[in-house]
Design a protein around this motif. Structure first.
Motif, PDB file in Angstrom:
ATOM      1  N   PRO A 663       0.785  -1.236   0.000  1.00  0.00           N
ATOM      2  CA  PRO A 663       0.000   0.000   0.000  1.00  0.00           C
ATOM      3  C   PRO A 663       0.819   1.289   0.000  1.00  0.00           C
ATOM      4  CG  PRO A 663       0.151  -0.838   2.216  1.00  0.00           C
ATOM      5  CD  PRO A 663       0.924  -1.791   1.357  1.00  0.00           C
ATOM      6  N   MET A 664       2.049   1.252  -0.447  1.00  0.00           N
ATOM      7  CA  MET A 664       2.847   2.479  -0.564  1.00  0.00           C
ATOM      8  C   MET A 664       2.492   3.166  -1.885  1.00  0.00           C
ATOM      9  SD  MET A 664       7.011   2.917  -0.709  1.00  0.00           S
ATOM     10  CE  MET A 664       7.268   2.342   0.974  1.00  0.00           C
ATOM     11  N   SER A 665       2.473   4.503  -1.884  1.00  0.00           N
ATOM     12  CA  SER A 665       2.204   5.252  -3.106  1.00  0.00           C
ATOM     13  C   SER A 665       3.483   5.430  -3.897  1.00  0.00           C
ATOM     14  CB  SER A 665       1.603   6.614  -2.774  1.00  0.00           C
ATOM     15  OG  SER A 665       2.540   7.425  -2.095  1.00  0.00           O
ATOM     16  N   ALA A 666       3.331   5.736  -5.181  1.00  0.00           N
ATOM     17  CA  ALA A 666       4.494   5.926  -6.044  1.00  0.00           C
ATOM     18  C   ALA A 666       5.315   7.135  -5.599  1.00  0.00           C
ATOM     19  CB  ALA A 666       4.041   6.087  -7.497  1.00  0.00           C
ATOM     20  N   ASP A 667       4.652   8.190  -5.116  1.00  0.00           N
ATOM     21  CA  ASP A 667       5.381   9.370  -4.638  1.00  0.00           C
ATOM     22  C   ASP A 667       6.266   9.024  -3.454  1.00  0.00           C
ATOM     23  OD1 ASP A 667       4.221  11.125  -6.518  1.00  0.00           O
ATOM     24  OD2 ASP A 667       2.403  11.201  -5.317  1.00  0.00           O
ATOM     25  N   THR A 668       5.701   8.276  -2.505  1.00  0.00           N
ATOM     26  CA  THR A 668       6.494   7.869  -1.346  1.00  0.00           C
ATOM     27  C   THR A 668       7.632   6.945  -1.755  1.00  0.00           C
ATOM     28  OG1 THR A 668       4.478   8.010  -0.012  1.00  0.00           O
ATOM     29  CG2 THR A 668       6.338   6.857   0.953  1.00  0.00           C
ATOM     30  N   PHE A 669       7.366   6.106  -2.735  1.00  0.00           N
ATOM     31  CA  PHE A 669       8.387   5.167  -3.229  1.00  0.00           C
ATOM     32  C   PHE A 669       9.636   5.925  -3.686  1.00  0.00           C
ATOM     33  CE2 PHE A 669      10.250   2.955  -6.903  1.00  0.00           C
ATOM     34  CZ  PHE A 669      10.559   1.722  -6.343  1.00  0.00           C
ATOM     35  N   PHE A 670       9.443   6.956  -4.491  1.00  0.00           N
ATOM     36  CA  PHE A 670      10.593   7.705  -4.998  1.00  0.00           C
ATOM     37  C   PHE A 670      11.167   8.638  -3.936  1.00  0.00           C
ATOM     38  CE2 PHE A 670       8.387   6.686  -9.030  1.00  0.00           C
ATOM     39  CZ  PHE A 670       9.432   6.047  -9.681  1.00  0.00           C
ATOM     40  N   ASP A 671      10.298   9.202  -3.093  1.00  0.00           N
ATOM     41  CA  ASP A 671      10.791  10.111  -2.058  1.00  0.00           C
ATOM     42  C   ASP A 671      11.698   9.398  -1.065  1.00  0.00           C
ATOM     43  OD1 ASP A 671       9.502  12.278  -3.114  1.00  0.00           O
ATOM     44  OD2 ASP A 671       7.714  12.074  -1.863  1.00  0.00           O
ATOM     45  N   MET A 672      11.449   8.103  -0.832  1.00  0.00           N
ATOM     46  CA  MET A 672      12.258   7.342   0.110  1.00  0.00           C
ATOM     47  C   MET A 672      13.536   6.798  -0.523  1.00  0.00           C
ATOM     48  SD  MET A 672       9.326   5.253   2.243  1.00  0.00           S
ATOM     49  CE  MET A 672      10.555   4.505   3.320  1.00  0.00           C
ATOM     50  N   GLY A 673      13.761   7.128  -1.778  1.00  0.00           N
ATOM     51  CA  GLY A 673      15.008   6.725  -2.423  1.00  0.00           C
ATOM     52  C   GLY A 673      14.969   5.373  -3.088  1.00  0.00           C
ATOM     53  N   HIS A 674      13.809   4.742  -3.206  1.00  0.00           N
ATOM     54  CA  HIS A 674      13.722   3.441  -3.883  1.00  0.00           C
ATOM     55  C   HIS A 674      13.893   3.618  -5.391  1.00  0.00           C
ATOM     56  CE1 HIS A 674      12.540   1.269  -0.278  1.00  0.00           C
ATOM     57  NE2 HIS A 674      11.626   2.201  -0.029  1.00  0.00           N
ATOM     58  N   ARG A 675      14.327   2.557  -6.033  1.00  0.00           N
ATOM     59  CA  ARG A 675      14.508   2.569  -7.475  1.00  0.00           C
ATOM     60  C   ARG A 675      13.860   1.332  -8.092  1.00  0.00           C
ATOM     61  NH1 ARG A 675      15.231   6.846  -6.174  1.00  0.00           N
ATOM     62  NH2 ARG A 675      17.030   8.249  -6.473  1.00  0.00           N
ATOM     63  N   ASP A 676      13.598   1.422  -9.382  1.00  0.00           N
ATOM     64  CA  ASP A 676      12.917   0.330 -10.064  1.00  0.00           C
ATOM     65  C   ASP A 676      13.750  -0.949 -10.103  1.00  0.00           C
ATOM     66  OD1 ASP A 676      10.685   1.828 -10.512  1.00  0.00           O
ATOM     67  OD2 ASP A 676      11.233   2.417 -12.561  1.00  0.00           O
ATOM     68  N   LYS A 677      15.072  -0.829 -10.002  1.00  0.00           N
ATOM     69  CA  LYS A 677      15.907  -2.028 -10.034  1.00  0.00           C
ATOM     70  C   LYS A 677      15.633  -2.929  -8.829  1.00  0.00           C
ATOM     71  CE  LYS A 677      19.947   0.199  -7.872  1.00  0.00           C
ATOM     72  NZ  LYS A 677      21.384   0.533  -8.049  1.00  0.00           N
ATOM     73  N   GLU A 678      15.190  -2.346  -7.721  1.00  0.00           N
ATOM     74  CA  GLU A 678      14.798  -3.160  -6.563  1.00  0.00           C
ATOM     75  C   GLU A 678      13.595  -4.026  -6.913  1.00  0.00           C
ATOM     76  OE1 GLU A 678      14.339  -0.931  -2.947  1.00  0.00           O
ATOM     77  OE2 GLU A 678      15.627   0.673  -3.687  1.00  0.00           O
ATOM     78  N   LEU A 679      12.645  -3.444  -7.621  1.00  0.00           N
ATOM     79  CA  LEU A 679      11.452  -4.193  -7.998  1.00  0.00           C
ATOM     80  C   LEU A 679      11.783  -5.291  -8.997  1.00  0.00           C
ATOM     81  CD1 LEU A 679       8.906  -1.234  -8.389  1.00  0.00           C
ATOM     82  CD2 LEU A 679       9.443  -2.583  -6.357  1.00  0.00           C
ATOM     83  N   VAL A 680      12.695  -5.007  -9.907  1.00  0.00           N
ATOM     84  CA  VAL A 680      13.107  -6.030 -10.869  1.00  0.00           C
ATOM     85  C   VAL A 680      13.765  -7.203 -10.145  1.00  0.00           C
ATOM     86  CG1 VAL A 680      14.603  -6.499 -12.839  1.00  0.00           C
ATOM     87  CG2 VAL A 680      13.350  -4.335 -12.707  1.00  0.00           C
ATOM     88  N   HIS A 681      14.587  -6.900  -9.144  1.00  0.00           N
ATOM     89  CA  HIS A 681      15.219  -7.970  -8.365  1.00  0.00           C
ATOM     90  C   HIS A 681      14.171  -8.787  -7.605  1.00  0.00           C
ATOM     91  CE1 HIS A 681      18.103 -10.026  -5.800  1.00  0.00           C
ATOM     92  NE2 HIS A 681      17.428  -9.612  -4.737  1.00  0.00           N
ATOM     93  N   ILE A 682      13.173  -8.123  -7.046  1.00  0.00           N
ATOM     94  CA  ILE A 682      12.120  -8.827  -6.298  1.00  0.00           C
ATOM     95  C   ILE A 682      11.307  -9.710  -7.229  1.00  0.00           C
ATOM     96  CG2 ILE A 682       9.965  -8.454  -5.047  1.00  0.00           C
ATOM     97  CD1 ILE A 682      11.286  -5.991  -3.780  1.00  0.00           C
ATOM     98  N   LEU A 683      11.005  -9.223  -8.427  1.00  0.00           N
ATOM     99  CA  LEU A 683      10.277 -10.045  -9.390  1.00  0.00           C
ATOM    100  C   LEU A 683      11.064 -11.308  -9.730  1.00  0.00           C
ATOM    101  CD1 LEU A 683       8.868  -7.320 -11.821  1.00  0.00           C
ATOM    102  CD2 LEU A 683       7.563  -8.734 -10.224  1.00  0.00           C
ATOM    103  N   GLY A 684      12.377 -11.179  -9.796  1.00  0.00           N
ATOM    104  CA  GLY A 684      13.189 -12.369 -10.021  1.00  0.00           C
ATOM    105  C   GLY A 684      13.145 -13.326  -8.848  1.00  0.00           C
ATOM    106  N   GLU A 685      13.061 -12.802  -7.625  1.00  0.00           N
ATOM    107  CA  GLU A 685      13.011 -13.651  -6.426  1.00  0.00           C
ATOM    108  C   GLU A 685      11.736 -14.485  -6.385  1.00  0.00           C
ATOM    109  OE1 GLU A 685      15.128 -14.358  -4.296  1.00  0.00           O
ATOM    110  OE2 GLU A 685      16.469 -12.724  -3.788  1.00  0.00           O
ATOM    111  N   VAL A 686      10.613 -13.934  -6.850  1.00  0.00           N
ATOM    112  CA  VAL A 686       9.340 -14.668  -6.804  1.00  0.00           C
ATOM    113  C   VAL A 686       8.997 -15.273  -8.161  1.00  0.00           C
ATOM    114  CG1 VAL A 686       8.458 -13.265  -4.911  1.00  0.00           C
ATOM    115  CG2 VAL A 686       8.019 -12.549  -7.268  1.00  0.00           C
ATOM    116  N   LYS A 687       9.979 -15.307  -9.069  1.00  0.00           N
ATOM    117  CA  LYS A 687       9.820 -15.945 -10.379  1.00  0.00           C
ATOM    118  C   LYS A 687       8.722 -15.281 -11.221  1.00  0.00           C
ATOM    119  CE  LYS A 687      12.852 -19.027  -9.044  1.00  0.00           C
ATOM    120  NZ  LYS A 687      14.255 -18.942  -9.518  1.00  0.00           N
ATOM    121  N   LEU A 688       8.681 -13.956 -11.196  1.00  0.00           N
ATOM    122  CA  LEU A 688       7.725 -13.203 -12.023  1.00  0.00           C
ATOM    123  C   LEU A 688       8.441 -12.259 -12.977  1.00  0.00           C
ATOM    124  CD1 LEU A 688       4.846 -12.196  -9.553  1.00  0.00           C
ATOM    125  CD2 LEU A 688       4.722 -13.852 -11.408  1.00  0.00           C
ATOM    126  N   ASP A 689       9.755 -12.397 -13.097  1.00  0.00           N
ATOM    127  CA  ASP A 689      10.498 -11.488 -13.951  1.00  0.00           C
ATOM    128  C   ASP A 689      10.155 -11.654 -15.429  1.00  0.00           C
ATOM    129  OD1 ASP A 689      11.557 -14.006 -13.687  1.00  0.00           O
ATOM    130  OD2 ASP A 689      13.622 -13.369 -14.029  1.00  0.00           O
TER     131      ASP A 689
END
Length: 830
Positions: A663-689
């Motif tokens: 339930p995090m918003s996209a604005d908070t996602f970027f404001d907290m310093g997250h990047r899309d590469k983290e999401l790509v890594h997570i998708l690989g962890e759960v076999k959804l890449d």
């Protein structure tokens, strides 16, 4: 050439002659530099001098009013133009500095306020900065005492105390303070209403003067007065347009204030949107169709209250102005007769007014039922298609539509007789009486003096008739407003019911609709005990999840006497708490606490359907109450706890990134310093890449779709695990989170949770998941339960029995294969 000079000279003489004929101003010998100053000075003197000619004074007033409105309009245009120029310059300046631009939509400030950047015009780079002030939670706690219950009698009487009380309370939301912008808009609207009435007096007098000029054959005065008619038409048209604009603007502002007030209570951390289903006092259709109430009813209420205000304020102002003017012409007797006629008409119409408030409320409820059923069809199209339930759904929809049409036609049918009476009295009877009252001064003057001055009598009759018609129109609109107020009572009652229920549910003392203790209190119980319906205790920021003697009871109007699913439930995850120092749990910050040095603890909750497994998760999430006073729930605080429901939720119209980080918003996602590469890594962890290959690499994260339809059941459940990996909570509760996933993928995901040392509780009906957990909580379904450590001898024996059962089934595989072969041979001979 000579003919042109003669025409120019005639035009010049005509222009010099016009001010003299119109205002008695001789401009011969006045230079061009002093022309405007001389005219304005003369106009001002004509207005201030009571001895000046009446016609000249009236024309001076018309000209000055027209000039004032023209200057105001031009000034507004110039100011708006300058504002647009400055805005464009600022936008250009920011565009030249990419580092200063913000690509996301909003910023959350430390004080709780939000700064939003809203795109406007066709260029998406143009963004308007909007500051939204922080909400004041104390206000809603204070306002809940205002929304008291006024009784069940839904009457639509004009001056009934229930309607006025409800409206006065809601008005505090529409206009929160005297200095609010809505107060300013109301004041401006009243100003223009007064101005329109004043201009109507000018038009009535000018109308009579034009008729007099025509009858007396004074062509030059006729042209001058006709010119004044065109001059007064501009401010009159401007005033009418301003009134309509202000009415619409005020309605939109009221809607903004009311909608934000509702949203702040309906969608906040107290989960009022969920708890509404447990409020047994909210049996009204307003709450049953709350989506229709928040959207349609709020809009209709705001439009109705602004319309009623304009329909009442304008006639009242007209009645005052026209009555004062007509009193000099008709006398006191005529004015008294007019108002006696109004009171008699009002009494008759009020007596025959149908109960429109109640009918409108029923019609709104029928509209909500019809709308909600179509929404249900949209949300369950696939299931209905599988069942081939078209015939049943069509029958239900037609029944709801027929009922809606009956309610709408009922409102129109009850208006028929009332409209006949209303038109006969207001249009024809009042017009006839208008002729009678308008002719009174002419008849009396002719009878007393014996002289019939046709020109003067015609002028006075035209003026009196026009004012009488305007007065009759004001009175008829005032009578029509009785019907509008009757409809407004229906909308007001629905909005007040909505706000009252939201305040009741939003309160920290909400008792989930329980009425048992209230009944006991009436009989004569102890008030100090009977008022405590929800008596359990919740401990926050705990270093685990702990249940102490909690009775799992379904929330209902019976309270603690309702259906009990589990009796005195008691468990703790992890079983042993360890700290990094000797301080007590209350003295140590949660970030300093350690669960254990080994892998995270886990527990499996098993039991049949309806035994209360999911109810345990609801209590952990604090959306179900703890009724027994010795019950204690201890949970982690903030983001350390993550509860996953049986059905994965996906934001409607959101990007793929929004689904992953919910339930995090996209604005908070970027404001907290997250990047899309983290999401790509997570998708690989759960076999959804592999989903990223559907688009152009990472751009798939920005794709917008109805993801609950795009993703399969197994993919949706793996998205839940991706959310766990992103948020990294210390404790996770999973409710049937792998029932649509293959055995291999299920094994991989549970080992993934254990590898990252998550503490998790799994709710399931499959004993095969025991191998991934340390504890097992078995719910028997008869309020009993059993907690066992899966490393004990008893647990090992239970697992061995499960293995023996599976081995017995494997021994029958050969028999089942022989039966299959026999069936295949029979099928081949057919």
């Amino acid at each position: 050439m000579a003919q042109t000079s003669i025409s120019t000279e005639k035009l010049r003489r005509l222009l010099l002659r016009l001010p003299y004929e119109c205002l008695g101003l001789d401009l011969s010998g006045v230079g061009r530099s002093k022309f405007v100053k001389t005219v304005l000075k003369h106009l001002w003197q004509l207005i201030r001098n009571p001895n000046s000619a009446v016609n000249h004074r009236k024309r001076a007033q018309i000209i000055l009013i027209t000039l004032a409105f023209s200057v105001a309009t031009a000034s507004s245009g110039v100011i708006y133009g300058l504002y647009k120029v400055v805005s464009n310059l600022r936008t250009t300046a920011f565009t030249q500095k990419p580092a200063m631009r913000r690509t996301r939509s909003q910023i959350m400030l430390d004080n709780g306020a939000r700064v939003m950047y809203v795109p406007y015009e066709e260029n998406a780079d143009n963004k308007k900065r909007v500051l939204i002030r922080p909400r004041n939670d104390d206000r809603y706690e204070h306002d809940k005492f205002l929304f008291k219950y006024f009784g069940k009698n839904n009457t639509s009487q004009l001056f009934y105390s229930k309607f006025l009380s409800q409206l006065s309370i809601i008005y505090r939301i529409l206009v929160p303070k005297f200095t609010d912008r809505n107060s300013f808009l109301i004041a401006i609207q009243i100003f223009f209403l007064v101005m329109r009435t004043w201009l109507s007096l000018f038009v009535a007098r000018l109308d009579g003067q034009i008729v007099k000029d025509i009858i007396s054959g004074k062509g030059r005065k006729f042209l001058v007065d006709l010119l004044c008619w065109f001059l007064i038409a501009f401010p009159a048209s401007y005033t009418n347009s301003a009134i309509k604009f202000l009415q619409r603007k005020l309605s939109l502002n009221f809607r903004i204030n009311l909608t934000r007030y509702i949203h702040d209570m309906y969608l906040d951390k107290r989960l009022a949107f969920y708890k509404l289903t447990f409020d047994n006092q909210a049996s009204s259709s307003v709450i049953a169709n709350i989506d229709n109430s928040i959207t349609n009813d709020v809009t209709k209420f705001c439009d109705a209250i602004c319309s009623v205000f304009a329909n009442i304020a304008k006639p009242v102002i007209d009645l005052v102005f026209f009555s004062v003017y007509l009193r000099d012409n008709l006398g006191t007797f005529g004015i008294v007769g007019i108002f006696v006629n109004y009171f008699i008409t009002g009494f008759i119409l009020k007596r025959w007014t149908p109960p429109l408030g109640k009918l409108v409320s029923k019609r709104s409820a029928a509209e909500g039922d019809y709308y909600n059923y179509h929404l249900n069809l949209i949300n369950n199209t696939e299931e209905i298609a599988f069942y081939h339930g078209t015939k049943v759904e069509r029958t239900k929809v037609n029944a709801l539509y027929d009922y809606l049409m009956d309610q709408m036609l009922l409102v129109d049918r009850v208006k028929v007789n009332y409209n006949i009476l209303e038109d006969y009295v207001l249009k024809y009877t009042w017009s006839a009486l208008g002729y009678v009252f308008a002719s009174i001064p002419i008849v009396i003057t002719t009878y007393t003096t014996g002289v019939n001055n046709k020109e003067i009598n015609m002028r006075e009759f035209i003026v009196n008739k026009r004012l009488m018609l305007s007065l009759a129109d004001a009175g008829s609109r005032l009578m029509h407003s009785i019907k509008d107020i009757a409809q407004l009572t229906g909308y007001t009652n629905r909005i007040f019911t909505l706000l009252a229920v939201l305040h009741r549910v939003h309160s920290t003392e909400f008792n989930y609709g329980s009425t048992v203790d209230e009944t006991e209190l009436k009989v004569g119980g102890d008030s100090s005990q009977n008022n405590e319906i929800v008596r359990g205790t919740v401990q926050k920021s705990f270093n685990g999840i702990r249940f102490e003697n909690i009775d799992v009871i379904i929330p209902s109007k019976y309270g603690k006497e309702g259906t009990k699913l589990i009796n005195k439930l008691k468990f703790q995850i992890p079983p042993v708490l360890t700290l990094d120092n000797a301080n007590s749990d209350s003295q140590v910050n949660i970030s300093q606490k350690l669960v254990s040095q080994g892998p995270g603890s886990s527990m499996l909750i098993l039991g049949p359907n309806g035994s209360g497994k999911t109810s345990i998760q609801r209590i952990i999430a604090e959306i179900w109450p703890i009724y027994n006073k010795n019950g204690l729930l201890s949970v982690p605080g903030g983001s350390d706890l993550f509860c996953l429901p049986q059905k994965a939720y996906f934001i409607q119209g959101g990007t793929f990134r929004d689904q992953l980080i919910y339930p995090m918003s996209a604005d908070t996602f970027f404001d907290m310093g997250h990047r899309d590469k983290e999401l790509v890594h997570i998708l690989g962890e759960v076999k959804l890449d592999y989903l990223l290959k559907r688009g152009k690499g990472w751009q798939y994260l920005d794709a917008v779709a109805e993801w609950k339809d795009v993703l399969s059941g197994g993919e949706r459940q793996r998205m839940n695990f991706a959310r766990i990996m992103f948020h990294k909570p210390r404790f996770v509760v999973l409710d049937e989170s792998t029932n649509a996933i293959s055995a291999e993928m299920e094994d991989y995901l549970f080992n993934l949770l254990k590898r990252y040392r998550f503490n998790f509780i799994t709710i399931s009906q499959r004993p095969s998941l025991i191998k991934y957990h340390d504890l097992a909580l078995e719910i028997a379904g008869d309020e009993t339960w059993r907690l066992q450590d899966l490393g004990t001898d008893e647990a090992i024996t239970s697992i061995e029995k499960e293995i023996e059962t599976l081995q017995e089934k494997l021994e029958n595989v050969n028999v089942w294969e022989d039966e299959r072969a026999a069936l295949t041979r029979k099928l081949a001979h057919v």
